[in-house]
Scaffold this motif. Sequence first.
Motif, PDB file in Angstrom:
ATOM      1  N   PHE A   1       0.833  -1.212   0.000  1.00 18.07           N
ATOM      2  CA  PHE A   1       0.000   0.000   0.000  1.00 18.07           C
ATOM      3  C   PHE A   1       0.864   1.258   0.000  1.00 18.07           C
ATOM      4  CE2 PHE A   1      -2.949  -3.209   1.536  1.00 18.07           C
ATOM      5  CZ  PHE A   1      -4.033  -2.940   0.739  1.00 18.07           C
ATOM      6  N   SER A   2       2.050   1.199   0.566  1.00 19.49           N
ATOM      7  CA  SER A   2       2.953   2.344   0.460  1.00 19.49           C
ATOM      8  C   SER A   2       3.388   2.550  -0.986  1.00 19.49           C
ATOM      9  CB  SER A   2       4.165   2.123   1.361  1.00 19.49           C
ATOM     10  OG  SER A   2       5.060   3.213   1.267  1.00 19.49           O
ATOM     11  N   LEU A   3       3.617   1.451  -1.716  1.00 18.46           N
ATOM     12  CA  LEU A   3       4.014   1.544  -3.120  1.00 18.46           C
ATOM     13  C   LEU A   3       2.895   2.079  -3.994  1.00 18.46           C
ATOM     14  CD1 LEU A   3       5.987   0.906  -5.442  1.00 18.46           C
ATOM     15  CD2 LEU A   3       5.102  -1.443  -5.425  1.00 18.46           C
ATOM     16  N   THR A   4       1.688   1.527  -3.833  1.00 21.38           N
ATOM     17  CA  THR A   4       0.568   1.970  -4.680  1.00 21.38           C
ATOM     18  C   THR A   4       0.181   3.425  -4.378  1.00 21.38           C
ATOM     19  OG1 THR A   4      -0.968   1.024  -3.062  1.00 21.38           O
ATOM     20  CG2 THR A   4      -0.349  -0.358  -4.919  1.00 21.38           C
ATOM     21  N   THR A   5       0.238   3.800  -3.104  1.00 20.81           N
ATOM     22  CA  THR A   5      -0.165   5.165  -2.749  1.00 20.81           C
ATOM     23  C   THR A   5       0.829   6.193  -3.287  1.00 20.81           C
ATOM     24  OG1 THR A   5      -1.188   4.316  -0.730  1.00 20.81           O
ATOM     25  CG2 THR A   5      -0.746   6.668  -0.823  1.00 20.81           C
ATOM     26  N   SER A   6       2.135   5.927  -3.108  1.00 17.09           N
ATOM     27  CA  SER A   6       3.140   6.882  -3.597  1.00 17.09           C
ATOM     28  C   SER A   6       3.169   6.932  -5.125  1.00 17.09           C
ATOM     29  CB  SER A   6       4.518   6.511  -3.053  1.00 17.09           C
ATOM     30  OG  SER A   6       4.859   5.188  -3.429  1.00 17.09           O
ATOM     31  N   ALA A   7       3.039   5.784  -5.800  1.00 12.69           N
ATOM     32  CA  ALA A   7       3.036   5.777  -7.268  1.00 12.69           C
ATOM     33  C   ALA A   7       1.805   6.491  -7.817  1.00 12.69           C
ATOM     34  CB  ALA A   7       3.093   4.342  -7.783  1.00 12.69           C
ATOM     35  N   ALA A   8       0.634   6.245  -7.224  1.00 11.39           N
ATOM     36  CA  ALA A   8      -0.578   6.926  -7.686  1.00 11.39           C
ATOM     37  C   ALA A   8      -0.507   8.427  -7.421  1.00 11.39           C
ATOM     38  CB  ALA A   8      -1.802   6.322  -6.987  1.00 11.39           C
ATOM     39  N   HIS A   9       0.109   8.828  -6.313  1.00 12.88           N
ATOM     40  CA  HIS A   9       0.252  10.252  -6.022  1.00 12.88           C
ATOM     41  C   HIS A   9       1.133  10.938  -7.066  1.00 12.88           C
ATOM     42  CE1 HIS A   9       0.590  13.931  -3.617  1.00 12.88           C
ATOM     43  NE2 HIS A   9       1.894  13.884  -3.871  1.00 12.88           N
ATOM     44  N   ILE A  10       2.241  10.285  -7.467  1.00 13.33           N
ATOM     45  CA  ILE A  10       3.132  10.876  -8.469  1.00 13.33           C
ATOM     46  C   ILE A  10       2.423  10.996  -9.813  1.00 13.33           C
ATOM     47  CG2 ILE A  10       5.266  10.497  -9.759  1.00 13.33           C
ATOM     48  CD1 ILE A  10       6.456   9.241  -7.247  1.00 13.33           C
ATOM     49  N   LEU A  11       1.692   9.960 -10.225  1.00 15.46           N
ATOM     50  CA  LEU A  11       1.004   9.993 -11.517  1.00 15.46           C
ATOM     51  C   LEU A  11      -0.137  11.007 -11.519  1.00 15.46           C
ATOM     52  CD1 LEU A  11       0.871   6.160 -12.312  1.00 15.46           C
ATOM     53  CD2 LEU A  11       2.407   7.890 -13.286  1.00 15.46           C
ATOM     54  N   THR A  12      -0.820  11.126 -10.391  1.00 12.62           N
ATOM     55  CA  THR A  12      -1.929  12.085 -10.335  1.00 12.62           C
ATOM     56  C   THR A  12      -1.418  13.525 -10.324  1.00 12.62           C
ATOM     57  OG1 THR A  12      -3.256  10.468  -9.114  1.00 12.62           O
ATOM     58  CG2 THR A  12      -3.966  12.755  -9.012  1.00 12.62           C
ATOM     59  N   SER A  13      -0.317  13.774  -9.607  1.00 13.90           N
ATOM     60  CA  SER A  13       0.236  15.131  -9.550  1.00 13.90           C
ATOM     61  C   SER A  13       0.795  15.588 -10.892  1.00 13.90           C
ATOM     62  CB  SER A  13       1.321  15.202  -8.482  1.00 13.90           C
ATOM     63  OG  SER A  13       2.375  14.288  -8.777  1.00 13.90           O
ATOM     64  N   THR A  14       1.233  14.660 -11.723  1.00 18.48           N
ATOM     65  CA  THR A  14       1.753  15.006 -13.052  1.00 18.48           C
ATOM     66  C   THR A  14       0.691  14.924 -14.148  1.00 18.48           C
ATOM     67  OG1 THR A  14       2.466  12.698 -13.337  1.00 18.48           O
ATOM     68  CG2 THR A  14       4.083  14.265 -12.454  1.00 18.48           C
ATOM     69  N   ASN A  15      -0.566  14.652 -13.777  1.00 18.24           N
ATOM     70  CA  ASN A  15      -1.684  14.553 -14.728  1.00 18.24           C
ATOM     71  C   ASN A  15      -1.408  13.527 -15.833  1.00 18.24           C
ATOM     72  OD1 ASN A  15      -3.177  16.572 -13.394  1.00 18.24           O
ATOM     73  ND2 ASN A  15      -2.051  18.185 -14.496  1.00 18.24           N
ATOM     74  N   ALA A  16      -0.825  12.406 -15.440  1.00 22.63           N
ATOM     75  CA  ALA A  16      -0.539  11.342 -16.405  1.00 22.63           C
ATOM     76  C   ALA A  16      -1.822  10.580 -16.709  1.00 22.63           C
ATOM     77  CB  ALA A  16       0.508  10.396 -15.835  1.00 22.63           C
TER      78      ALA A  16
END
Length: 428
Positions: free
Chosen positions: A306-321
Amino acid sequence: MNPPSKPSAPQPGPETQRGPVEQRGSVEQRRPVEQRRPDAQHGPEDLNAPDAQHRQDAQSFPDPQGVPDPAPPLRGTSGKTAPKRLVKPAEPAHLPKRTPLPKPKRGPAGKPAELHRGGTAPDRSEGVSDPAATGTVNPPRSPRSGRAAIPVRLIRRVAVSAATAGAVWSTAFTVSADNESAAARLQGALDPTGSLLAPAAMVWWLWLPIVAGLLAYAVYQWLPRQRTNSRHDWFGWLVLAAELVAFGWLLAVSAGTAAGVLAVAVAQVALGLLCIHRSNSIPPATRTEGWVTDVPLGLFFAAGIFSLTTSAAHILTSTNADLAGWGGVAWALIGLVTVTMGVIVVCMTDRGHLAVAVAAAWGLSCVALERLTGTPGSMVIGAAAAGSAFLVLLSAGSRRHQVDHERRWNERHPQQEQEAEPPAEEEA
């Protein structure tokens, strides 16, 4: 008239008796030489005697001159004397050939060096490689330097205890006065509002049972019966690595960088997979051992997911990927299905890792609760997360039931076969 009497034979005098007696005595003196001939009158024991013994016996009894040999040696058909033949008993074929061991070096006071505590170590060049075979009582020494071996197990226990104390202290230090963890206060990588896959802040309560389990293991490894347990040779270092990764996770969360949390999460998931693999390869001997080793490491693996999915999703969402223009909901569903399938595959190994299943179900429930009641809200993601939690628990429970059922059936199967056999008929 009486007939003239025949002249009586002269009685043997001392002179006439001495000759035959001496001749008979010389023959009797020759008799021991005849009895020592292996080819005349003796059994297999004299046949096995070496030639030197026969020669010595022949020299000790010299042959007197002028006395004929009453027992000449046997001759063959060709007229030649048969040679002496010594019979050597053959070793049994089923016994292995024994190689003579090298003579041990003598220590002080005439004692062998291997049996003397103060003696020198056996020479490796002479073929002495097994100290138990030579009876040595010296402590284990390095073959190169001759010094005592390093106590690796003692070093491991001390390192695990020190790392556990540091993990407990850092966990208590990062909790604020209002009982909120640093992850809950963080407005960054682990922010519940950062993405559709971000769980509620209470998901990070998983670290409390993880740290408690690591503390229990640090105490458990010092028990007298566990000091020589070979399973700790693997899991002790895994626990130490997990504590170091946990300390790195706390530092990354305190720094607030999503990239740092993502890097630590990748290492955490990889280490968790290695722990699961070792747990399947080397199962615990007792239930207590499983609780203090497998359960904390299983929770550690689920927290890393869950630490991996949360941090990866946060990076993708912040960059509007948005790859292929499918939208955030579609990619969140793909990520949710991937996590669910991965956890199910892990839980279907061995006896079903219930600790991983319960921790994953807790994290998925936190995702469902945050999406149904929080921001951003998504009914589809909330329902999918709740269904995923149910599937994870179902898969782990079914696997545990299947393995236990097969074990019980295998225990009863020989007894059932014995009961099914007809009783043997008694002989008349």
